[in-house]
Design a protein around this motif. Structure first.
Motif, short mmCIF file in Angstrom:
data_model
loop_
_atom_site.label_atom_id
_atom_site.label_comp_id
_atom_site.label_asym_id
_atom_site.label_seq_id
_atom_site.Cartn_x
_atom_site.Cartn_y
_atom_site.Cartn_z
N PHE A 1 166.87 23.02 37.78
CA PHE A 1 166.64 22.61 39.16
C PHE A 1 167.35 23.51 40.17
CE2 PHE A 1 166.52 18.66 36.58
CZ PHE A 1 165.16 18.44 36.67
N ALA A 2 168.07 24.51 39.67
CA ALA A 2 168.74 25.46 40.57
C ALA A 2 167.74 26.48 41.07
CB ALA A 2 169.90 26.14 39.84
N SER A 3 167.90 26.90 42.31
CA SER A 3 166.98 27.87 42.89
C SER A 3 167.12 29.21 42.16
CB SER A 3 167.29 28.06 44.38
OG SER A 3 166.42 29.00 44.95
N PRO A 4 166.03 29.77 41.63
CA PRO A 4 166.12 31.02 40.87
C PRO A 4 166.43 32.20 41.78
CG PRO A 4 163.84 30.39 41.15
CD PRO A 4 164.66 29.25 41.69
N PHE B 1 163.09 31.13 46.09
CA PHE B 1 162.63 29.84 46.60
C PHE B 1 161.44 30.02 47.55
CE2 PHE B 1 162.75 25.91 49.03
CZ PHE B 1 163.07 24.98 48.05
N ALA B 2 161.55 31.04 48.43
CA ALA B 2 160.47 31.29 49.39
C ALA B 2 159.20 31.72 48.67
CB ALA B 2 160.90 32.36 50.39
N LEU B 3 159.32 32.49 47.59
CA LEU B 3 158.15 32.90 46.82
C LEU B 3 157.46 31.71 46.18
CD1 LEU B 3 156.38 35.16 45.68
CD2 LEU B 3 157.99 35.35 43.78
N THR C 1 155.40 29.92 48.85
CA THR C 1 154.20 30.61 49.36
C THR C 1 153.15 30.85 48.28
OG1 THR C 1 155.30 32.74 49.00
CG2 THR C 1 155.46 31.77 51.20
N LEU C 2 153.52 30.76 47.01
CA LEU C 2 152.58 31.06 45.93
C LEU C 2 151.37 30.14 45.91
CD1 LEU C 2 151.97 32.80 43.48
CD2 LEU C 2 153.30 31.20 42.09
N PRO C 3 151.50 28.82 46.16
CA PRO C 3 150.30 27.96 46.06
C PRO C 3 149.15 28.40 46.96
CG PRO C 3 152.26 26.61 46.12
CD PRO C 3 152.71 28.01 46.36
N TRP C 4 149.44 28.93 48.15
CA TRP C 4 148.37 29.30 49.05
C TRP C 4 147.59 30.51 48.52
CZ3 TRP C 4 147.49 25.37 51.73
CH2 TRP C 4 148.51 24.61 52.31
N VAL C 5 148.22 31.32 47.67
CA VAL C 5 147.53 32.49 47.11
C VAL C 5 146.54 32.07 46.02
CG1 VAL C 5 147.91 34.75 46.03
CG2 VAL C 5 149.60 33.84 47.62
N PRO D 1 159.87 23.50 43.51
CA PRO D 1 160.61 23.32 44.78
C PRO D 1 160.74 21.86 45.19
CG PRO D 1 158.97 25.08 44.97
CD PRO D 1 158.70 24.36 43.69
N THR D 2 159.77 21.02 44.80
CA THR D 2 159.81 19.62 45.23
C THR D 2 160.84 18.79 44.47
OG1 THR D 2 157.85 19.37 43.82
CG2 THR D 2 157.50 19.44 46.18
N THR D 3 161.57 19.38 43.54
CA THR D 3 162.71 18.68 42.95
C THR D 3 163.95 18.81 43.82
OG1 THR D 3 163.23 20.64 41.61
CG2 THR D 3 161.87 18.93 40.59
N GLN D 4 163.88 19.57 44.90
CA GLN D 4 164.99 19.74 45.81
C GLN D 4 164.88 18.70 46.93
OE1 GLN D 4 167.34 22.19 45.03
NE2 GLN D 4 166.04 22.35 43.21
N LEU D 5 165.91 17.88 47.07
CA LEU D 5 165.87 16.83 48.10
C LEU D 5 165.83 17.43 49.50
CD1 LEU D 5 165.99 13.81 48.69
CD2 LEU D 5 168.49 13.96 48.68
#
Length: 227
Positions: free
Chosen positions: A9-12, A20-22, A25-29, A95-99
């Protein structure tokens, strides 16, 4: 061992750059863009049918003024489903595991519904704080309770999404570890445990879709109270 369980659950980070930003944004691609042709392919047709059915179902209880939120709700629904589903793949990050992310989505959208209600129909919005026919002695207590419950709504939205996905991921990792440990010791039990793991994975796929739908559905119910 406890630290290893929660490392997923840690940000890679790659070369000191957070990914985290990647991941956001990946789903829209991944979604195909509509083409100018008259006839779409099967994937675009299925995608359009799903979005149309979901939008009709979601906006059914809302009046005409609430239909302005159709594009936002549909986009949010597809976005959350994609994030949740991508997180089930190996060597990925959810990402949605991050509160913090879930609260960043829940608080502004909930606040927007409240602001719309206070601007357009303040009397009707404030009437939800006090049920009709309340005894005089209970009025201050009920107002405080309803106010607290009203401000707990965005927290419940964010925590619900985070807790369900986190619990599912942890359970999958624990059972996977048990399967690898039991293979040399008790192969029969390991096969049964692997079957359980497969069924749990299917359940987690359903949870990933249902929790995204519940998140958007609750937002639409909050909007319904204020339009």
């Amino acid at each position: 061992m406890a630290l290893n369980l929660f490392d997923q659950f840690a940000s890679p980070v790659l070369l000191g750059i957070p990914l985290f930003a990647l991941a956001l944004t990946l789903p829209w691609v991944l979604f195909p863009a509509p083409t100018p042709r008259w006839l779409n392919n099967r994937l675009l047709s299925l995608q359009g049918w799903f979005m149309g059915r979901f939008t009709n179902q979601l906006l059914l209880p809302l009046n005409v003024s609430g239909h302005k939120w159709a594009l936002l709700f549909t986009s949010l629904m597809v976005y959350l489903i994609t994030l949740n589903m991508l997180g089930l793949l190996p060597y990925t990050f959810t990402p949605t595991t991050q509160l913090s992310l879930n609260m960043g989505l829940a608080v502004p959208l909930w606040l927007a519904t409240v602001i719309i209600g206070m601007r357009n129909q303040p009397t009707h919005t404030l009437a939800h704080m006090l049920p009709e026919g309340t005894p005089t002695l209970l009025i201050p207590v009920l107002i405080i309770i309803e106010t607290i419950s009203h401000f707990m709504r965005p927290l419940a939205l964010g925590v619900r999404l985070t807790a369900n996905l986190t619990a599912g991921h942890l359970l999958i990792q624990l059972i996977t570890t048990a399967v690898f440990v039991l293979i040399p010791l008790m192969p029969t039990v390991a096969v049964l445990t692997a079957t359980l793991l497969f069924l749990l994975t299917l359940l987690e796929v359903a949870v990933a879709m249902i929790q995204a739908y519940v998140f958007v559905l609750l937002l639409s119910l909050y909007l319904q109270e204020n339009v």
